[in-house]
Motif scaffolding. Sequence first.
Motif, PDB file in Angstrom:
ATOM      1  N   GLU A  39      40.925  62.896   9.981  1.00 18.43           N
ATOM      2  CA  GLU A  39      41.140  63.338   8.595  1.00 18.43           C
ATOM      3  C   GLU A  39      42.457  63.976   8.468  1.00 18.43           C
ATOM      4  N   GLY A  40      42.586  64.678   9.532  1.00 18.29           N
ATOM      5  CA  GLY A  40      44.162  65.712   9.465  1.00 18.29           C
ATOM      6  C   GLY A  40      44.428  66.223  10.826  1.00 18.29           C
ATOM      7  N   ALA A  41      45.712  66.885  10.926  1.00 18.03           N
ATOM      8  CA  ALA A  41      46.108  67.257  11.920  1.00 18.03           C
ATOM      9  C   ALA A  41      46.954  68.440  11.642  1.00 18.03           C
ATOM     10  N   ASP A  42      46.808  69.556  12.381  1.00 17.77           N
ATOM     11  CA  ASP A  42      47.683  70.971  12.304  1.00 17.77           C
ATOM     12  C   ASP A  42      47.924  71.253  13.635  1.00 17.77           C
ATOM     13  N   GLY A  43      49.046  71.031  14.151  1.00 16.17           N
ATOM     14  CA  GLY A  43      49.596  71.322  15.394  1.00 16.17           C
ATOM     15  C   GLY A  43      48.599  70.628  16.466  1.00 16.17           C
ATOM     16  N   PRO A  44      47.995  71.454  17.686  1.00 13.78           N
ATOM     17  CA  PRO A  44      47.153  70.820  18.343  1.00 13.78           C
ATOM     18  C   PRO A  44      45.616  70.906  17.607  1.00 13.78           C
ATOM     19  N   MET A  45      45.404  71.166  16.506  1.00 13.37           N
ATOM     20  CA  MET A  45      43.934  71.186  15.999  1.00 13.37           C
ATOM     21  C   MET A  45      43.731  69.609  14.954  1.00 13.37           C
ATOM     22  N   LEU A  46      42.712  68.881  15.403  1.00 13.15           N
ATOM     23  CA  LEU A  46      42.362  67.838  14.559  1.00 13.15           C
ATOM     24  C   LEU A  46      41.213  68.297  13.524  1.00 13.15           C
ATOM     25  N   THR A  47      40.986  67.604  12.603  1.00 14.82           N
ATOM     26  CA  THR A  47      39.837  67.409  11.650  1.00 14.82           C
ATOM     27  C   THR A  47      39.336  66.326  11.790  1.00 14.82           C
ATOM     28  N   VAL A  48      38.177  65.850  12.250  1.00 12.79           N
ATOM     29  CA  VAL A  48      37.383  64.566  12.396  1.00 12.79           C
ATOM     30  C   VAL A  48      36.325  64.646  11.568  1.00 12.79           C
ATOM     31  N   ARG A  49      36.159  63.382  10.663  1.00 17.33           N
ATOM     32  CA  ARG A  49      35.039  63.222  10.032  1.00 17.33           C
ATOM     33  C   ARG A  49      34.096  62.169  10.808  1.00 17.33           C
ATOM     34  N   SER A  50      32.859  62.696  11.018  1.00 17.13           N
ATOM     35  CA  SER A  50      32.058  61.907  11.828  1.00 17.13           C
ATOM     36  C   SER A  50      31.743  60.545  11.295  1.00 17.13           C
ATOM     37  N   ARG A  51      31.276  59.524  12.064  1.00 12.53           N
ATOM     38  CA  ARG A  51      30.885  58.286  11.371  1.00 12.53           C
ATOM     39  C   ARG A  51      29.991  58.350  10.215  1.00 12.53           C
ATOM     40  N   ASP A  52      29.007  59.406  10.178  1.00 13.05           N
ATOM     41  CA  ASP A  52      28.074  59.409   9.170  1.00 13.05           C
ATOM     42  C   ASP A  52      28.856  59.711   7.999  1.00 13.05           C
ATOM     43  N   GLY A  53      30.066  60.038   8.101  1.00  9.08           N
ATOM     44  CA  GLY A  53      30.619  60.339   6.817  1.00  9.08           C
ATOM     45  C   GLY A  53      30.542  61.860   6.312  1.00  9.08           C
ATOM     46  N   LYS A  54      29.458  62.493   6.973  1.00 10.40           N
ATOM     47  CA  LYS A  54      29.196  63.864   6.352  1.00 10.40           C
ATOM     48  C   LYS A  54      29.670  65.029   7.207  1.00 10.40           C
ATOM     49  N   THR A  55      29.669  65.033   8.302  1.00 13.89           N
ATOM     50  CA  THR A  55      30.100  66.114   9.303  1.00 13.89           C
ATOM     51  C   THR A  55      31.617  65.938   9.617  1.00 13.89           C
ATOM     52  N   MET A  56      31.928  67.195   9.498  1.00 17.28           N
ATOM     53  CA  MET A  56      33.592  67.508  10.087  1.00 17.28           C
ATOM     54  C   MET A  56      33.664  68.246  11.155  1.00 17.28           C
ATOM     55  N   HIS A  57      34.469  67.809  12.036  1.00 13.38           N
ATOM     56  CA  HIS A  57      34.687  68.698  13.148  1.00 13.38           C
ATOM     57  C   HIS A  57      36.028  69.049  13.551  1.00 13.38           C
ATOM     58  N   LYS A  58      36.131  70.279  13.958  1.00 16.19           N
ATOM     59  CA  LYS A  58      37.380  70.621  14.461  1.00 16.19           C
ATOM     60  C   LYS A  58      37.542  70.511  16.029  1.00 16.19           C
ATOM     61  N   VAL A  59      38.625  70.090  16.170  1.00 11.24           N
ATOM     62  CA  VAL A  59      38.829  69.562  17.764  1.00 11.24           C
ATOM     63  C   VAL A  59      40.278  70.078  17.965  1.00 11.24           C
ATOM     64  N   ARG A  60      40.258  70.808  19.263  1.00  7.09           N
ATOM     65  CA  ARG A  60      41.843  71.125  19.547  1.00  7.09           C
ATOM     66  C   ARG A  60      42.068  70.262  20.867  1.00  7.09           C
ATOM     67  N   MET A  61      43.325  69.576  20.592  1.00  7.44           N
ATOM     68  CA  MET A  61      43.717  68.999  21.620  1.00  7.44           C
ATOM     69  C   MET A  61      44.425  69.650  22.781  1.00  7.44           C
TER      70      MET A  61
END
Length: 178
Positions: A39-61
């Motif tokens: 859903e978004g990227a800020d430097g090495p951080m990604l915001t990922v919406r899970s396939r259920d559409g409800k959960t958001m995850h913060k993921v550092r690359m």
Amino acid sequence: MDQMTRRAFGAAGFALLLATSTTFAQQQSSMVRVRGTVEGADGPMLTVRSRDGKTMHKVRMADNVAVRGVVKASLSDIKQDSFIGVTGMPQADGSQKAVEIHIFPEALRGTGEGHRQWDLMPNSTMTNATVAQMVKDVEGDEITLKYKDGEKKIVVVEDGTLEVAAISVGRDGITPPM
């Protein structure tokens, strides 16, 4: 077959494999799979919406993150000795019905080799292995995959059926804009 793609293992925006260990065997026990949409990227951080559409995850690359592309392929692109990954569904005769096939580039040969449970859908499996034999059959193609500890027969059925995610229907003489 539901989906045919040439895919390098894991694509950003579809499946992110997160691990803290260095060897694949160790990664299997500490890995968290996040399937969804970036859903978004800020430097090495990604915001990922899970396939259920409800959960958001913060993921550092990681600093050395590998991002690999996905391109369309056909069954004819799979050759003897190709290294492929097959998401499958177990069949009563012990074979696996292919749901997805991923053709690995040569540089990724051996990645995740073997057969195991998978999380694409309930009861699904993943087999990463070398193509030992391909046979055309009246009811579909059969691919025999060999890996270090065994082999699996994969059945590929391509029936030409289309799958839709949405249907627009006109009402009262109105044709939907397309």
